[in-house]
Design a protein around this motif. Structure first.
Motif, mmCIF file in Angstrom:
data_model
loop_
_atom_site.group_PDB
_atom_site.id
_atom_site.type_symbol
_atom_site.label_atom_id
_atom_site.label_comp_id
_atom_site.label_asym_id
_atom_site.label_seq_id
_atom_site.Cartn_x
_atom_site.Cartn_y
_atom_site.Cartn_z
ATOM 1 N N ASN A 153 -2.675 0.300 45.365
ATOM 2 C CA ASN A 153 -1.260 0.430 45.701
ATOM 3 C C ASN A 153 -0.372 0.439 44.462
ATOM 4 O OD1 ASN A 153 -1.643 0.515 48.496
ATOM 5 N ND2 ASN A 153 -1.699 -1.715 48.647
ATOM 6 N N LEU A 154 -0.796 -0.258 43.411
ATOM 7 C CA LEU A 154 0.019 -0.321 42.201
ATOM 8 C C LEU A 154 -0.178 0.887 41.299
ATOM 9 C CD1 LEU A 154 -0.383 -4.078 41.158
ATOM 10 C CD2 LEU A 154 1.672 -2.988 42.082
ATOM 11 N N LEU A 155 -1.427 1.398 41.207
ATOM 12 C CA LEU A 155 -1.759 2.405 40.203
ATOM 13 C C LEU A 155 -1.959 3.808 40.760
ATOM 14 C CD1 LEU A 155 -4.334 0.269 38.157
ATOM 15 C CD2 LEU A 155 -1.873 0.517 37.757
ATOM 16 N N SER A 156 -1.860 3.971 42.038
ATOM 17 C CA SER A 156 -2.087 5.289 42.629
ATOM 18 C C SER A 156 -1.079 6.306 42.110
ATOM 19 C CB SER A 156 -1.984 5.184 44.158
ATOM 20 O OG SER A 156 -2.044 6.467 44.742
ATOM 21 N N THR A 157 -1.541 7.540 41.955
ATOM 22 C CA THR A 157 -0.622 8.617 41.533
ATOM 23 C C THR A 157 0.252 9.091 42.680
ATOM 24 O OG1 THR A 157 -2.371 10.226 42.005
ATOM 25 C CG2 THR A 157 -2.182 9.438 39.731
ATOM 26 N N ASP A 158 -0.094 8.700 43.891
ATOM 27 C CA ASP A 158 0.666 9.105 45.072
ATOM 28 C C ASP A 158 1.430 7.905 45.624
ATOM 29 O OD1 ASP A 158 1.692 10.451 47.219
ATOM 30 O OD2 ASP A 158 -0.158 10.404 48.396
ATOM 31 N N GLY A 159 2.542 7.605 44.994
ATOM 32 C CA GLY A 159 3.391 6.525 45.479
ATOM 33 C C GLY A 159 3.114 5.170 44.867
ATOM 34 N N GLY A 160 2.246 5.083 43.844
ATOM 35 C CA GLY A 160 1.979 3.804 43.201
ATOM 36 C C GLY A 160 3.190 3.285 42.451
ATOM 37 N N VAL A 161 3.387 1.973 42.456
ATOM 38 C CA VAL A 161 4.576 1.376 41.841
ATOM 39 C C VAL A 161 4.620 1.673 40.345
ATOM 40 C CG1 VAL A 161 5.767 -0.800 41.359
ATOM 41 C CG2 VAL A 161 4.642 -0.454 43.569
ATOM 42 N N VAL A 162 3.484 1.541 39.665
ATOM 43 C CA VAL A 162 3.461 1.750 38.211
ATOM 44 C C VAL A 162 3.816 3.185 37.868
ATOM 45 C CG1 VAL A 162 1.990 1.719 36.167
ATOM 46 C CG2 VAL A 162 1.779 -0.095 37.868
ATOM 47 N N ASN A 163 3.262 4.141 38.591
ATOM 48 C CA ASN A 163 3.578 5.543 38.310
ATOM 49 C C ASN A 163 5.014 5.894 38.684
ATOM 50 O OD1 ASN A 163 1.333 7.030 37.115
ATOM 51 N ND2 ASN A 163 0.191 6.417 38.930
ATOM 52 N N LYS A 164 5.576 5.237 39.656
ATOM 53 C CA LYS A 164 6.992 5.457 39.964
ATOM 54 C C LYS A 164 7.869 5.005 38.802
ATOM 55 C CE LYS A 164 7.064 5.390 45.018
ATOM 56 N NZ LYS A 164 7.594 4.719 46.226
ATOM 57 N N ILE A 165 7.494 3.880 38.183
ATOM 58 C CA ILE A 165 8.262 3.407 37.025
ATOM 59 C C ILE A 165 8.118 4.381 35.853
ATOM 60 C CG2 ILE A 165 8.426 1.556 35.315
ATOM 61 C CD1 ILE A 165 7.527 -0.392 37.489
ATOM 62 N N GLN A 167 7.515 7.593 36.046
ATOM 63 C CA GLN A 167 8.309 8.786 36.361
ATOM 64 C C GLN A 167 9.801 8.526 36.220
ATOM 65 O OE1 GLN A 167 6.381 9.462 40.262
ATOM 66 N NE2 GLN A 167 5.886 11.521 39.532
ATOM 67 N N ALA A 168 10.226 7.295 36.512
ATOM 68 C CA ALA A 168 11.642 6.972 36.380
ATOM 69 C C ALA A 168 12.106 7.066 34.934
ATOM 70 C CB ALA A 168 11.907 5.564 36.931
ATOM 71 N N PHE A 169 11.192 6.859 33.996
ATOM 72 C CA PHE A 169 11.524 6.976 32.575
ATOM 73 C C PHE A 169 11.201 8.364 32.023
ATOM 74 C CE2 PHE A 169 11.369 2.378 32.967
ATOM 75 C CZ PHE A 169 12.427 1.974 32.152
ATOM 76 N N GLY A 170 10.914 9.313 32.911
ATOM 77 C CA GLY A 170 10.695 10.694 32.502
ATOM 78 C C GLY A 170 9.265 11.046 32.159
ATOM 79 N N GLY A 171 8.309 10.179 32.431
ATOM 80 C CA GLY A 171 6.919 10.449 32.124
ATOM 81 C C GLY A 171 6.188 11.108 33.273
ATOM 82 N N GLU A 172 4.957 11.504 33.015
ATOM 83 C CA GLU A 172 4.111 12.112 34.023
ATOM 84 C C GLU A 172 3.203 11.040 34.643
ATOM 85 O OE1 GLU A 172 4.152 15.189 35.139
ATOM 86 O OE2 GLU A 172 5.788 15.760 33.779
ATOM 87 N N PRO A 173 2.867 11.194 35.923
ATOM 88 C CA PRO A 173 1.967 10.217 36.568
ATOM 89 C C PRO A 173 0.624 10.129 35.843
ATOM 90 C CG PRO A 173 2.992 11.650 38.214
ATOM 91 C CD PRO A 173 3.330 12.230 36.867
ATOM 92 N N VAL A 174 0.096 8.931 35.740
ATOM 93 C CA VAL A 174 -1.170 8.680 35.054
ATOM 94 C C VAL A 174 -2.224 8.318 36.099
ATOM 95 C CG1 VAL A 174 -2.370 7.256 33.348
ATOM 96 C CG2 VAL A 174 0.040 7.864 33.005
#
Length: 323
Positions: A153-165, A167-174
């Protein structure tokens, strides 16, 4: 017959105590310490039933095991399973993955609890110190099934909290859990996060046994906190560090089956498939029990050899070792 002169009688307050007579027999020693040996019975039963008795099944590695014939009735094939195993390219891939993951965990995970314990040992606010200890060792008691769902749930590229953060800073999902470049690092750091708090408690217990007078003498000599840690704290807990390091080296082939089994998938097999998961697949899902037993026996022999060598080196350097 000797006569006792009243003025020459020995003073009972200054006379040496009468030494206790040893029983001289094993039965007498056992009887005198019966309660201590009684406390050992549950541990002996546990290791006997769950660790030593199952070793009888290791002979499957040298047989062509069949359910219908049983262990004793199955035909002997000698080293055939090992010859077949060492000829598989896949086996050497999982062997390399096991070593690499274990080395990463040892290099990055072993020093961290020592550093955290040293930092907590310098904290003088007892309430804060206990709160931090509780927070960092709680993950040790949580199952990987639960933590695996949390990591997804935290690291998923599809709605994961970490990837949302990110993306919020302009990065690409990891793809922490889906990319071969990131999956192994995610495994190592999540394992360290789960276990470092528990190991910290062990070092904190060792630090509690350091004589405070040593620090007082060091302060009188003008030693700062760094010199006190370097010349007093670390040497005093060196025995604990060596024992835990030996145990970790002796389990080098244990790279964390439960964690990897929960998190991995075919897309990352090339970097995450270890000996334990390989044994599970070929032993249970494919029913090749003899080959799986050969893999497990090979892993145990490697662990035993590493422990013996590491213990020998520790004793050569003046440490007690584990035996």
């Amino acid at each position: 017959m000797n006569r006792i002169v009243p003025g020459n009688r020995p003073d009972p307050r200054t006379a040496p105590p009468t030494p206790l007579k040893p029983s001289g027999t094993f039965g007498g020693h056992l009887l005198a310490n019966r309660y201590l040996y009684l406390m050992l019975v549950p541990a002996l039963l546990y290791y006997g039933i769950f660790h030593y008795y199952p070793m009888y099944g290791a002979i499957i590695a040298f047989k062509e095991y069949s359910f219908s014939k049983g262990i004793l009735g199955s035909p002997w094939v000698g080293l055939k399973n090992f010859d077949y195993l060492f000829g598989l390219d896949k086996f050497w891939d999982v062997f390399r993955n096991t070593i690499v993951i274990s080395l990463y965990r040892l290099a990055f995970g072993f020093p961290l609890p020592i550093a955290v314990a040293l930092l907590l040992n310098e904290v003088r606010v007892r309430a804060f110190k206990r709160t931090v200890q509780t927070v960092i060792y709680l993950p040790h008691f949580i199952s990987w099934v639960i933590l695996g769902g949390l990591l997804i749930n935290l690291l998923s590229t599809d709605g994961g909290v970490v990837n949302k953060i990110i993306q919020a800073f302009g990065g690409e999902p990891v793809g922490f859990l889906s990319s071969e470049d990131h999956f192994r690092g995610t495994l190592v750091w999540s394992m360290i996060w789960k276990e470092f708090g528990w190991n910290t408690i062990i070092y904190m217990a060792a630090l509690a046994g350091v004589n405070p007078q040593l620090y007082e003498a060091a302060v009188m000599d003008g030693a700062n906190r760094w010199r006190q840690i370097r010349h007093i704290t670390l040497p005093c807990i060196r025995g604990t560090i060596v024992v835990l390091l030996l145990l970790r080296i002796g389990s080098m082939m244990e790279a964390g089956f439960e964690q990897i089994f929960v998190l991995y998938h075919p897309a990352v097999y090339s970097v995450s498939d270890i000996i334990d998961t390989y044994v599970y697949r070929i032993g249970l899902t494919e029913g090749r029990f003899s080959l799986a037993a050969a893999v497990g026996l090979f892993k145990s022999v490697i662990n035993f050899a590493l422990l013996v060598v590491a213990n020998k080196l520790a004793r050569m350097m003046g440490e007690q070792g584990v035996y």
